[in-house]
Design a protein around this motif. Structure first.
Motif, mmCIF file in Angstrom:
data_model
loop_
_atom_site.group_PDB
_atom_site.id
_atom_site.type_symbol
_atom_site.label_atom_id
_atom_site.label_comp_id
_atom_site.label_asym_id
_atom_site.label_seq_id
_atom_site.Cartn_x
_atom_site.Cartn_y
_atom_site.Cartn_z
ATOM 1 N N PRO A 141 -7.858 51.685 9.078
ATOM 2 C CA PRO A 141 -8.503 52.603 10.021
ATOM 3 C C PRO A 141 -9.710 51.949 10.662
ATOM 4 C CG PRO A 141 -9.032 53.226 7.760
ATOM 5 C CD PRO A 141 -7.998 52.133 7.672
ATOM 6 N N ARG A 142 -9.971 52.319 11.904
ATOM 7 C CA ARG A 142 -11.136 51.795 12.603
ATOM 8 C C ARG A 142 -12.396 52.333 11.953
ATOM 9 N NH1 ARG A 142 -11.675 53.154 18.826
ATOM 10 N NH2 ARG A 142 -12.173 55.178 17.911
ATOM 11 N N PRO A 143 -13.304 51.475 11.515
ATOM 12 C CA PRO A 143 -14.504 51.984 10.830
ATOM 13 C C PRO A 143 -15.400 52.766 11.769
ATOM 14 C CG PRO A 143 -14.716 49.645 11.290
ATOM 15 C CD PRO A 143 -13.310 50.023 11.664
ATOM 16 N N LEU A 144 -16.041 53.779 11.205
ATOM 17 C CA LEU A 144 -17.038 54.523 11.972
ATOM 18 C C LEU A 144 -18.262 53.638 12.187
ATOM 19 C CD1 LEU A 144 -16.902 57.967 10.175
ATOM 20 C CD2 LEU A 144 -16.241 57.548 12.532
ATOM 21 N N PRO A 145 -18.998 53.867 13.272
ATOM 22 C CA PRO A 145 -20.232 53.101 13.479
ATOM 23 C C PRO A 145 -21.185 53.311 12.312
ATOM 24 C CG PRO A 145 -19.664 54.395 15.417
ATOM 25 C CD PRO A 145 -18.753 54.831 14.325
ATOM 26 N N LEU A 146 -22.027 52.331 12.055
ATOM 27 C CA LEU A 146 -23.045 52.498 11.035
ATOM 28 C C LEU A 146 -23.846 53.760 11.323
ATOM 29 C CD1 LEU A 146 -24.323 48.827 10.726
ATOM 30 C CD2 LEU A 146 -22.897 50.073 9.100
ATOM 31 N N THR A 147 -24.212 54.471 10.278
ATOM 32 C CA THR A 147 -24.849 55.777 10.446
ATOM 33 C C THR A 147 -26.060 55.718 11.362
ATOM 34 O OG1 THR A 147 -24.097 56.492 8.282
ATOM 35 C CG2 THR A 147 -25.961 57.650 9.218
ATOM 36 N N ALA A 148 -26.986 54.818 11.083
ATOM 37 C CA ALA A 148 -28.206 54.749 11.890
ATOM 38 C C ALA A 148 -27.881 54.405 13.340
ATOM 39 C CB ALA A 148 -29.170 53.728 11.304
ATOM 40 N N ASP A 149 -26.949 53.482 13.521
ATOM 41 C CA ASP A 149 -26.569 53.104 14.892
ATOM 42 C C ASP A 149 -25.936 54.283 15.623
ATOM 43 O OD1 ASP A 149 -27.511 50.606 14.431
ATOM 44 O OD2 ASP A 149 -25.557 49.682 14.097
ATOM 45 N N ARG A 150 -25.142 55.045 14.904
ATOM 46 C CA ARG A 150 -24.488 56.202 15.529
ATOM 47 C C ARG A 150 -25.515 57.246 15.951
ATOM 48 N NH1 ARG A 150 -20.369 60.424 12.628
ATOM 49 N NH2 ARG A 150 -19.619 61.461 14.508
ATOM 50 N N LEU A 151 -26.491 57.476 15.105
ATOM 51 C CA LEU A 151 -27.535 58.449 15.429
ATOM 52 C C LEU A 151 -28.372 57.980 16.616
ATOM 53 C CD1 LEU A 151 -28.701 59.335 11.804
ATOM 54 C CD2 LEU A 151 -27.353 60.788 13.334
ATOM 55 N N ARG A 152 -28.728 56.708 16.606
ATOM 56 C CA ARG A 152 -29.523 56.189 17.725
ATOM 57 C C ARG A 152 -28.722 56.227 19.023
ATOM 58 N NH1 ARG A 152 -31.086 52.294 13.618
ATOM 59 N NH2 ARG A 152 -33.187 52.804 12.901
ATOM 60 N N ALA A 153 -27.424 55.957 18.930
ATOM 61 C CA ALA A 153 -26.583 56.016 20.130
ATOM 62 C C ALA A 153 -26.530 57.442 20.680
ATOM 63 C CB ALA A 153 -25.176 55.524 19.809
ATOM 64 N N ALA A 154 -26.497 58.437 19.776
ATOM 65 C CA ALA A 154 -26.482 59.839 20.216
ATOM 66 C C ALA A 154 -27.781 60.177 20.939
ATOM 67 C CB ALA A 154 -26.279 60.765 19.015
ATOM 68 N N LEU A 155 -28.904 59.683 20.419
ATOM 69 C CA LEU A 155 -30.192 59.926 21.068
ATOM 70 C C LEU A 155 -30.274 59.213 22.419
ATOM 71 C CD1 LEU A 155 -32.494 59.539 17.945
ATOM 72 C CD2 LEU A 155 -32.058 61.666 19.172
ATOM 73 N N LEU A 156 -29.803 57.985 22.465
ATOM 74 C CA LEU A 156 -29.835 57.226 23.708
ATOM 75 C C LEU A 156 -28.961 57.855 24.782
ATOM 76 C CD1 LEU A 156 -29.760 53.552 22.350
ATOM 77 C CD2 LEU A 156 -31.644 54.675 23.566
ATOM 78 N N HIS A 157 -27.896 58.530 24.342
ATOM 79 C CA HIS A 157 -26.994 59.180 25.295
ATOM 80 C C HIS A 157 -27.741 60.182 26.178
ATOM 81 C CE1 HIS A 157 -23.623 61.486 26.910
ATOM 82 N NE2 HIS A 157 -24.198 62.574 26.424
ATOM 83 N N THR A 158 -28.752 60.859 25.595
ATOM 84 C CA THR A 158 -29.474 61.885 26.353
ATOM 85 C C THR A 158 -30.485 61.283 27.321
ATOM 86 O OG1 THR A 158 -31.278 62.091 24.746
ATOM 87 C CG2 THR A 158 -29.294 63.420 24.360
ATOM 88 N N ARG A 159 -30.872 60.031 27.088
ATOM 89 C CA ARG A 159 -31.886 59.375 27.914
ATOM 90 C C ARG A 159 -33.170 60.198 27.982
ATOM 91 N NH1 ARG A 159 -28.304 57.103 33.089
ATOM 92 N NH2 ARG A 159 -26.812 55.916 31.827
ATOM 93 N N ASP A 160 -33.515 60.773 26.852
ATOM 94 C CA ASP A 160 -34.694 61.644 26.809
ATOM 95 C C ASP A 160 -35.564 61.233 25.634
ATOM 96 O OD1 ASP A 160 -36.458 63.938 26.316
ATOM 97 O OD2 ASP A 160 -35.220 64.978 27.784
#
Length: 275
Positions: A9-28
């Motif tokens: 299975p394709r591994p999920l992104p590292l937890t911290a990276d995934r959270l930071r990516a979610a924050l960056l998505h908002t550009r806020d």
């Protein structure tokens, strides 16, 4: 590919990276993690582990316009709370994260478990949770109302245990627990969590939940207190939060009220009944 070769299975992104990516998505710059992801970061055992979440909830000011995607749900707030820094990630406080999580849940059992853990685990007081649920207009959902009733019962039970602990650990005189007061042959004066009849000192736990009828309930509390004080009874008002965060101070308040009794005029005679 060989039919017997296992599919990795394709591994999920590292937890911290995934959270930071979610924050960056908002550009806020004010964005913070909320909902179930935030509760997982607050170490809620009843919340799913971060890698198991299909999406991350991100809280942003209402005026911002980022869009939700498959892996990020944007939640807008009129008033942004002060975020907590958990391992370098801005995270919503527990009460706000709970409200955002509950808004997307239909599983009554999970809602109840999350709310109960918030109080039992010492994360926040019931009133803070109910205030956020009310602000999010979630108190018209039957499964949320049922969970809130359990939450308030849990909160009161914990507060009562702390009250017993305060009397015991700070060597206060034993009061009469959970009593009703009445005037002889007259009206009911109200229930009390503790009463010291020799000193005419009453203690009341304020476990009100801030709901729609809060003003009316507070008026009832105030009327009862004023009536008792006109009869010469000193009323000590204690909240669960004060008991949790400053038990020694509350014990001092009670002790001072008991010691001051000898300097007051004798209180009116009242009938004390078990509640």
């Amino acid at each position: 590919m060989n039919q017997n070769t296992p599919i990795t299975p394709r591994p999920l992104p590292l937890t911290a990276d995934r959270l930071r990516a979610a924050l960056l998505h908002t550009r806020d710059s004010e964005a913070m993690i909320t909902g179930l992801a935030a509760l997982a970061l607050h170490r809620f055992s009843s919340a799913p582990a971060l890698p198991a979440l299909d999406r991350i909830d991100v809280l942003v000011p209402r005026t911002r316009r980022p869009r939700s995607t498959g892996g990020v749900r944007v939640v807008r707030a009129q008033d942004m709370p002060e975020p907590l820094d958990l391992s370098g990630i801005p995270v919503a406080p527990v009460a706000r994260a709970l409200a955002d999580a509950v808004s997307g849940l239909t599983d009554a059992g999970m809602v109840r478990r999350l709310l109960t853990e918030a109080v039992r685990g010492g994360h926040c007081e019931p009133g803070m949770v109910v205030r956020e649920l009310n602000r999010a207009r979630l108190l018209d959902r039957p499964h949320v109302v049922d969970a809130v009733d359990s939450l308030l019962a849990e909160g009161r039970s914990i507060a009562e245990e702390r009250l017993y602990q305060m009397v015991r650990e700070f060597a206060l005189p034993d009061p009469l627990w959970n009593v009703d007061l009445r005037l002889p042959g007259g009206p009911h004066l109200g229930g009390l969590d503790a009463y010291w009849p020799d000193q005419a000192v009453a203690l009341e736990l304020d476990t009100r939940a801030p709901r729609q009828d809060d003003d009316a309930l507070w008026s009832e509390y105030t009327r009862k207190r004023e009536h008792l004080e006109r009869l010469g009874i000193t009323v000590v008002h204690v909240t669960p939060r004060k008991l949790r965060e400053a038990m020694d101070q509350q014990a001092t308040v009670v002790r001072t009220a008991l010691m001051a009794a000898k300097d007051r005029q004798p209180a009116a005679y009242v009938v004390v009944l078990p509640r």
